[in-house]
Design an enzyme around this catalytic site. Structure first.
Site, PDB file in Angstrom:
ATOM      1  N   SER A   1       0.848  -1.201   0.000  1.00 23.56           N
ATOM      2  CA  SER A   1       0.000   0.000   0.000  1.00 23.56           C
ATOM      3  C   SER A   1       0.877   1.241   0.000  1.00 23.56           C
ATOM      4  O   SER A   1       1.991   1.216   0.546  1.00 23.56           O
ATOM      5  CB  SER A   1      -0.872   0.008   1.258  1.00 23.56           C
ATOM      6  OG  SER A   1      -1.551   1.235   1.378  1.00 23.56           O
TER       7      SER A   1
ATOM      8  N   TYR B   1      -1.122   0.285  10.873  1.00 28.02           N
ATOM      9  CA  TYR B   1      -1.320  -0.354   9.559  1.00 28.02           C
ATOM     10  C   TYR B   1      -0.189   0.044   8.603  1.00 28.02           C
ATOM     11  O   TYR B   1       0.425  -0.802   7.959  1.00 28.02           O
ATOM     12  CB  TYR B   1      -2.678   0.080   9.000  1.00 28.02           C
ATOM     13  CG  TYR B   1      -2.954  -0.357   7.577  1.00 28.02           C
ATOM     14  CD1 TYR B   1      -3.320  -1.665   7.289  1.00 28.02           C
ATOM     15  CD2 TYR B   1      -2.866   0.551   6.517  1.00 28.02           C
ATOM     16  CE1 TYR B   1      -3.590  -2.062   5.975  1.00 28.02           C
ATOM     17  CE2 TYR B   1      -3.139   0.168   5.211  1.00 28.02           C
ATOM     18  CZ  TYR B   1      -3.495  -1.145   4.934  1.00 28.02           C
ATOM     19  OH  TYR B   1      -3.754  -1.528   3.641  1.00 28.02           O
TER      20      TYR B   1
HETATM   21  N1  LIG Z   1      -8.770  -1.007   0.202  1.00 32.82           N
HETATM   22  C1  LIG Z   1      -7.725  -0.202   0.138  1.00 32.82           C
HETATM   23  O1  LIG Z   1      -7.850   1.050   0.136  1.00 32.82           O
HETATM   24  C2  LIG Z   1      -6.338  -0.771   0.026  1.00 32.82           C
HETATM   25  C3  LIG Z   1      -5.302   0.090  -0.368  1.00 32.82           C
HETATM   26  C4  LIG Z   1      -4.008  -0.398  -0.462  1.00 32.82           C
HETATM   27  C5  LIG Z   1      -3.748  -1.733  -0.171  1.00 32.82           C
HETATM   28  N2  LIG Z   1      -4.763  -2.553   0.223  1.00 32.82           N
HETATM   29  C6  LIG Z   1      -4.419  -3.932   0.563  1.00 32.82           C
HETATM   30  O2  LIG Z   1      -5.017  -4.804  -0.376  1.00 32.82           O
HETATM   31  C7  LIG Z   1      -5.274  -6.074   0.251  1.00 32.82           C
HETATM   32  C8  LIG Z   1      -6.722  -6.459  -0.014  1.00 32.82           C
HETATM   33  O3  LIG Z   1      -7.576  -5.491   0.566  1.00 32.82           O
HETATM   34  P1  LIG Z   1      -9.075  -5.233   0.067  1.00 32.82           P
HETATM   35  O4  LIG Z   1      -9.194  -3.775  -0.168  1.00 32.82           O
HETATM   36  O5  LIG Z   1      -9.442  -6.194  -1.014  1.00 32.82           O
HETATM   37  O6  LIG Z   1      -9.874  -5.490   1.416  1.00 32.82           O
HETATM   38  P2  LIG Z   1     -10.676  -6.783   1.904  1.00 32.82           P
HETATM   39  O7  LIG Z   1     -11.726  -7.141   0.920  1.00 32.82           O
HETATM   40  O8  LIG Z   1     -11.078  -6.484   3.308  1.00 32.82           O
HETATM   41  O9  LIG Z   1      -9.545  -7.929   1.895  1.00 32.82           O
HETATM   42  C9  LIG Z   1      -8.743  -8.226   3.011  1.00 32.82           C
HETATM   43  C10 LIG Z   1      -8.551  -9.727   3.064  1.00 32.82           C
HETATM   44  O10 LIG Z   1      -7.815 -10.090   4.250  1.00 32.82           O
HETATM   45  C11 LIG Z   1      -8.569 -11.117   4.929  1.00 32.82           C
HETATM   46  N3  LIG Z   1      -8.283 -11.147   6.362  1.00 32.82           N
HETATM   47  C12 LIG Z   1      -8.331 -10.145   7.267  1.00 32.82           C
HETATM   48  N4  LIG Z   1      -8.042 -10.598   8.493  1.00 32.82           N
HETATM   49  C13 LIG Z   1      -7.801 -11.940   8.358  1.00 32.82           C
HETATM   50  C14 LIG Z   1      -7.460 -12.984   9.265  1.00 32.82           C
HETATM   51  N5  LIG Z   1      -7.292 -12.767  10.574  1.00 32.82           N
HETATM   52  N6  LIG Z   1      -7.282 -14.239   8.775  1.00 32.82           N
HETATM   53  C15 LIG Z   1      -7.448 -14.497   7.461  1.00 32.82           C
HETATM   54  N7  LIG Z   1      -7.774 -13.548   6.550  1.00 32.82           N
HETATM   55  C16 LIG Z   1      -7.955 -12.297   6.999  1.00 32.82           C
HETATM   56  C17 LIG Z   1     -10.018 -10.735   4.657  1.00 32.82           C
HETATM   57  O11 LIG Z   1     -10.898 -11.784   5.001  1.00 32.82           O
HETATM   58  P3  LIG Z   1     -12.487 -11.485   5.203  1.00 32.82           P
HETATM   59  O12 LIG Z   1     -13.058 -11.296   3.820  1.00 32.82           O
HETATM   60  O13 LIG Z   1     -12.959 -12.708   5.882  1.00 32.82           O
HETATM   61  O14 LIG Z   1     -12.592 -10.229   6.029  1.00 32.82           O
HETATM   62  C18 LIG Z   1      -9.913 -10.457   3.154  1.00 32.82           C
HETATM   63  O15 LIG Z   1      -9.847 -11.658   2.431  1.00 32.82           O
HETATM   64  C19 LIG Z   1      -4.939  -5.900   1.725  1.00 32.82           C
HETATM   65  O16 LIG Z   1      -3.659  -6.394   1.978  1.00 32.82           O
HETATM   66  C20 LIG Z   1      -4.939  -4.380   1.905  1.00 32.82           C
HETATM   67  O17 LIG Z   1      -4.097  -3.986   2.975  1.00 32.82           O
HETATM   68  C21 LIG Z   1      -6.055  -2.116   0.310  1.00 32.82           C
END
Ligand SMILES: NC(=O)c1ccc[n+]([C@@H]2O[C@H](COP(=O)([O-])OP(=O)(O)OC[C@H]3O[C@@H](n4cnc5c(N)ncnc54)[C@H](OP(=O)(O)O)[C@@H]3O)[C@@H](O)[C@H]2O)c1
Length: 254
Positions: free
Chosen positions: A147, A160
Site C-alpha cells: 500500500s 497499519y
Molecule cells: N482497500 C484499500 O484502500 C487498500 C489500499 C491499499 C492496499 N490494500 C491492501 O489490499 C489487500 C486487499 O484489501 P481489500 O481492499 O481487497 O480489502 P478486503 O476485501 O477487506 O480484503 C482483506 C482480506 O484479508 C482477509 N483477512 C483479514 N483478516 C484476516 C485474518 N485474521 N485471517 C485471514 N484472513 C484475513 C479478509 O478476510 P475477510 O473477507 O474474511 O474479512 C480479506 O480476504 C490488503 O492487503 C490491503 O491492505 C487495500
C-alpha cells in the site's frame, strides 16, 4: 504452467475473499486461468467467491481456511493450498490485510499487535514458504498487495502503515533473494481503493476501484514490473510526499 501467451493457468490467493483479489481473479479467469485455490478465514464467503469463479469459467476452484492471527501455521496453510492446486501454481497473490481500529483514547496495544500480525508477520511467513515452493517448481509469480500507506506512514493509521512498510520491504528483498530462479515477486502499491476494507471511510484523492487495481496488476505482471503503483502517477505524488517536512506532513488531512 504459463500458457502460450504467458498467462497463468493456475492461481492461489491468500485472502481469497478480498475485493481486490476477487477482481484480479475475475480478470485472470477471463484470460483462461482454470485452476484456482482461495484461502481465507470464512468458509461461507470463500464458497460464494468460488461459485462466482466457477460460473466465470474456472474448472477447478478449491477453498482452504486459515486464520492470519496465527503466523506459526502459515507454512502448513501454504502447503495445503499447493496440494489443493495439484502441487503447483503459476501465480500466488498475498491479499491478507486489515486496518487498525479508529482511535479514541490513544493506541490499543492488543489492536496494534493484531494489525502487525495480520499485515506483516503472517504474510511474511507465508511468503517465505511460497517462495521456497515456487523456487523448487522452478517458475511462478508472487503478487503482494502492499500500500502507499507504507511509503510514508501517516499519523492517522500508523500501525497499519508501519506493518505495510514492513511487508513491502520484505517482499522487495524476497524479489532479490529469488532473482534468477524463474520466480518473480511483484509489489503492488495502491492508494485508496473502494472495497469492504474502506467501507464507511472518506475516500482519499485518486481513489480507485478493485477492477482498476486488477487491470493495473495484470498489466504490471505482463510487463514484469517489480513495483506496481495504482494509479500509476502516485509514484510521482509520493516522490513529493516523501520530501514534505514532518510539520507539514502531520497537518495533511487524514
Ligand atoms: N482497500 C484499500 O484502500 C487498500 C489500499 C491499499 C492496499 N490494500 C491492501 O489490499 C489487500 C486487499 O484489501 P481489500 O481492499 O481487497 O480489502 P478486503 O476485501 O477487506 O480484503 C482483506 C482480506 O484479508 C482477509 N483477512 C483479514 N483478516 C484476516 C485474518 N485474521 N485471517 C485471514 N484472513 C484475513 C479478509 O478476510 P475477510 O473477507 O474474511 O474479512 C480479506 O480476504 C490488503 O492487503 C490491503 O491492505 C487495500
Amino acid at each position: 504452467m504459463l500458457d502460450a501467451f504467458g498467462h497463468p493457468q493456475s492461481a492461489l490467493v491468500l485472502g481469497g475473499t478480498s475485493d481486490i483479489a476477487t477482481a484480479l481473479l475475475g480478470a485472470l479467469v477471463a484470460d483462461r486461468c482454470r485452476t484456482v485455490v482461495l484461502a481465507g478465514r470464512d468458509d461461507g464467503r470463500l464458497r460464494a467467491a468460488a461459485a462466482r469463479l466457477a460460473d466465470a469459467g474456472a474448472t477447478s476452484v478449491e477453498t482452504v481456511t486459515f486464520d492470519a492471527t496465527r503466523p506459526e501455521d502459515a507454512d502448513r496453510v501454504v502447503a495445503r493450498c499447493l496440494a489443493a492446486a495439484g502441487g503447483q501454481v503459476d501465480l500466488a497473490v498475498m491479499a491478507v490485510g486489515r486496518l487498525d481500529q479508529p482511535r479514541r483514547d490513544g493506541l490499543d496495544p492488543a489492536d496494534v499487535a493484531a494489525v502487525a500480525t495480520v499485515n506483516f508477520a503472517w504474510p511474511a511467513a507465508a511468503l517465505a514458504s511460497l517462495a521456497g515452493h515456487l523456487c523448487e517448481q522452478g517458475q511462478g509469480r508472487i503478487v503482494v498487495l502492499s500500500s502507499v500507506a507504507g511509503v510514508r506512514v501517516r499519523p492517522a493509521n500508523f500501525p497499519y502503515g508501519a506493518a505495510k512498510r514492513g511487508i513491502d520491504a520484505f517482499a522487495l528483498a524476497l524479489a532479490d533473494e529469488v532473482a534468477g530462479s524463474g520466480v518473480s515477486v511483484h509489489v503492488v502499491r495502491p492508494g485508496f481503493v473502494h472495497s469492504k476494507m474502506t467501507a464507511g471511510r472518506r475516500a482519499a484523492p485518486f481513489a480507485v476501484t478493485p477492477a482498476e487495481v486488477a487491470e493495473a496488476v495484470r498489466r504490471g505482471i505482463e510487463r514484469d514490473e517489480r513495483i506496481i503503483w495504482v494509479p500509476g502517477f502516485l509514484r510521482w505524488v509520493f516522490v513529493g510526499m516523501r520530501l514534505l517536512p514532518p510539520a507539514l506532513w502531520r497537518r495533511l488531512p487524514a
